[in-house]
Design a protein around this motif. Structure first.
Motif, PDB file in Angstrom:
ATOM      1  N   GLU A 117       0.838  -1.209   0.000  1.00 56.55           N
ATOM      2  CA  GLU A 117       0.000   0.000   0.000  1.00 56.55           C
ATOM      3  C   GLU A 117       0.866   1.249   0.000  1.00 56.55           C
ATOM      4  O   GLU A 117       0.590   2.207  -0.724  1.00 56.55           O
ATOM      5  CB  GLU A 117      -0.930   0.007   1.211  1.00 56.55           C
ATOM      6  N   ALA A 118       1.921   1.226   0.821  1.00 54.09           N
ATOM      7  CA  ALA A 118       2.817   2.389   0.864  1.00 54.09           C
ATOM      8  C   ALA A 118       3.463   2.607  -0.501  1.00 54.09           C
ATOM      9  O   ALA A 118       3.572   3.737  -0.977  1.00 54.09           O
ATOM     10  CB  ALA A 118       3.886   2.187   1.939  1.00 54.09           C
ATOM     11  N   ALA A 119       3.865   1.519  -1.132  1.00 53.84           N
ATOM     12  CA  ALA A 119       4.497   1.629  -2.454  1.00 53.84           C
ATOM     13  C   ALA A 119       3.520   2.166  -3.491  1.00 53.84           C
ATOM     14  O   ALA A 119       3.849   3.049  -4.287  1.00 53.84           O
ATOM     15  CB  ALA A 119       5.036   0.259  -2.886  1.00 53.84           C
ATOM     16  N   LYS A 120       2.301   1.640  -3.447  1.00 51.65           N
ATOM     17  CA  LYS A 120       1.273   2.127  -4.385  1.00 51.65           C
ATOM     18  C   LYS A 120       1.006   3.606  -4.166  1.00 51.65           C
ATOM     19  O   LYS A 120       0.885   4.369  -5.119  1.00 51.65           O
ATOM     20  CB  LYS A 120      -0.037   1.364  -4.171  1.00 51.65           C
ATOM     21  N   ALA A 121       0.894   3.983  -2.906  1.00 50.12           N
ATOM     22  CA  ALA A 121       0.574   5.373  -2.587  1.00 50.12           C
ATOM     23  C   ALA A 121       1.656   6.322  -3.086  1.00 50.12           C
ATOM     24  O   ALA A 121       1.402   7.498  -3.311  1.00 50.12           O
ATOM     25  CB  ALA A 121       0.375   5.543  -1.083  1.00 50.12           C
ATOM     26  N   LEU A 122       2.868   5.796  -3.263  1.00 50.47           N
ATOM     27  CA  LEU A 122       3.953   6.636  -3.781  1.00 50.47           C
ATOM     28  C   LEU A 122       3.969   6.645  -5.310  1.00 50.47           C
ATOM     29  O   LEU A 122       4.853   7.215  -5.928  1.00 50.47           O
ATOM     30  CB  LEU A 122       5.300   6.136  -3.253  1.00 50.47           C
ATOM     31  N   GLY A 123       2.996   5.987  -5.909  1.00 49.53           N
ATOM     32  CA  GLY A 123       2.895   6.002  -7.372  1.00 49.53           C
ATOM     33  C   GLY A 123       3.694   4.909  -8.058  1.00 49.53           C
ATOM     34  O   GLY A 123       3.890   4.955  -9.266  1.00 49.53           O
ATOM     35  N   MET A 124       4.165   3.926  -7.290  1.00 46.36           N
ATOM     36  CA  MET A 124       4.939   2.855  -7.926  1.00 46.36           C
ATOM     37  C   MET A 124       4.027   1.936  -8.716  1.00 46.36           C
ATOM     38  O   MET A 124       2.943   1.583  -8.264  1.00 46.36           O
ATOM     39  CB  MET A 124       5.683   2.029  -6.871  1.00 46.36           C
TER      40      MET A 124
END
Lengths: 215, 263
Positions: A117-124
């Protein structure tokens, strides 16, 4: 007291080289195959995970010894003429691959959802996330079971002798038939297998420490 | 012709979301203007966290539309009302404009503080490594953790981790920042250091949507307070007014219970 063993050591060492070769190729390729399938299975949806699951299920449900026989006798029946070494390596690769698939899949799934989720939230995007966030954490989790599996499979290379592929165990049986010194020859063989597998166990411990981080 | 200044930073239009049979968002609509700080309060299970998570598509809304600076998030609604899911690349691009800070920090444990902050700018926005590094240093300075740049997250306190998480989100230079109960997992004495950073951000004009239980903080920092319950906006307005003179019975009850918990 060990004069027969010592006299036959060069011959056994030749067999050891063959065993190592089978192990490196069979277990190496199988591990690569399993990692690919395991990560794929954990990362994508649709019918692919079920397909991979079926492969794992079938391979794991049958003893490796039986797979040796199947590879050796069945492939020619199907019109596939391959050498006996190729057949047993194929069996080793598929067998190793099935176990590694489950190890890799489990390791990827064990990376907390919060991390993705953290990675997705950073646009990855998926691949970036896999490369930078999921795999580095999954690798740490999978080192101990992977090395454990490698040790298991190195020992499983001894089964190839049942279909006449020559390696350490086969060589040992030849020497025993000739010399009748079963005790000291197999004692030597035991020591050789131990010397192959023990460093791997040590390597596993080292890598575990090297790549561990506190959560 | 509308200029970008007219377009709300965030527009939520009649959004619905259910988990199975449970309807969590029930036709919710609101705007967040540029530079505005919106605080969302509500009882647990009211849908406030889900709403926030919809704003960067970590939860996918079932119906309605969410626009970030006029651009549809996740789904594009066609003229006939049907919706098409955006491709993954587009969703990722939209998310890179929306920063998010989580309750549980969610730092990457296998990477240093520096790498946590530079990872996304370098890999997603292809920012030059040296530049990303320089920016990480500036951001850490700002959140008061310049000396922790080469530490690993596990060596930091909760408050420090959360401040790194804020710096990490800011490194992407987002248009809007979402805060999901970011102090709820912290020891009481560590709450203030995180709120101070958020207050500073608000003063700098960052557009922020904050889901919080810190009523005093919401009162002090937000431009607008929104009380949601049952997946709907029940009441919203000026924070001081709303907290002093709630109109709806549900907000009255919520505030009453909230205050009672301090006695």
């Amino acid at each position: 007291m060990f004069d027969i063993l010592i006299a036959n050591l060069p011959y056994l060492m030749k067999g050891t080289v063959q065993t190592l070769w089978l192990a490196v190729v069979g277990v190496g390729l199988g591990t690569l195959l399993g990692m690919g399938l395991g990560v794929t299975s954990a990362m994508i949806g649709g019918g692919v995970p079920a397909l991979i699951g079926t492969y794992v299920f079938i391979i794991r449900g049958i003893p490796v010894l039986v797979w040796m026989f199947l590879a050796y006798y069945m492939l020619p029946q199907l019109g596939l003429v391959v050498g006996d070494v190729t057949a047993v390596i194929g069996a080793l690769v598929l067998y190793t691959g099935a176990f590694v698939t489950e190890i890799a899949r489990g390791a990827v799934m064990a990376v907390p959802r919060h991390q993705t989720e953290a990675a997705k939230a950073l646009g990855m995007r998926k691949f970036t996330m896999l490369r930078l966030v999921i795999l580095p954490q999954a690798v740490t989790l999978s080192i101990p079971p992977l090395l454990n599996n490698s040790v298991m499979m190195i020992k499983a290379t001894s089964y190839v002798s049942v279909v006449g592929v020559w390696e350490l165990t086969y060589a040992a049986r030849e020497v025993v038939e000739r010399t009748l010194a079963a005790f000291q020859i197999f004692l030597g063989v035991m020591l050789i297998y131990f010397l192959i597998c023990y460093p791997l166990t040590l390597a596993a411990r080292y890598l575990e420490k090297r790549y561990s981080y506190e959560h | 012709m509308s200029t970008s200044a007219d377009i709300p930073m965030v527009r939520v239009k009649d959004v619905y979301k259910s988990f199975g049979d449970l309807r969590v968002l029930d036709g919710i609509s609101f705007d967040v203007t540029r530079g505005e700080v919106l605080a969302i309060i509500g009882p647990s299970g009211s849908g406030k966290s889900t709403m926030l998570r919809c704003l960067n598509f970590l939860e996918e809304h079932d119906a309605g539309e969410i626009l970030i600076e006029g651009e549809p998030l996740g789904y594009r609604v066609r003229a006939d009302g049907s919706r098409v899911r955006e491709p993954e690349a587009e969703i990722a691009r939209m998310r890179s404009n929306v920063g998010m800070v989580f309750q549980s920090f969610n730092l990457f444990p296998h990477r240093s503080v520096r790498e946590n902050i530079t990872m996304a700018p370098v890999s997603v926005k292809h920012v030059d490594k040296a530049e990303a590094n320089a920016r990480a240093e500036v951001l850490l300075e700002k959140v008061g953790l310049a000396d922790k740049i080469d530490e690993y997250p596990s060596r930091l306190s909760g408050g420090q981790q959360q401040r790194v998480a804020i710096a990490r989100a800011l490194a992407m230079e987002p248009k809007v920042m979402l805060f999901d109960e970011v102090t709820s997992a912290l020891d009481p004495e560590l709450v203030a250091e995180v709120l101070t950073v958020m207050q500073q951000l608000a003063e700098e004009g960052m557009t922020m949507v904050i889901v919080t239980h810190e009523m005093q903080f919401a009162h002090d920092v937000s431009d607008r307070l929104m009380f949601i319950d049952g997946g709907k906006v029940i009441e919203e307005g000026n924070p001081a007014k709303l907290l002093a003179k709630p109109k709806s019975p549900r907000l009255k009850e919520f505030l009453h219970r909230f205050r009672a918990s301090f006695n």
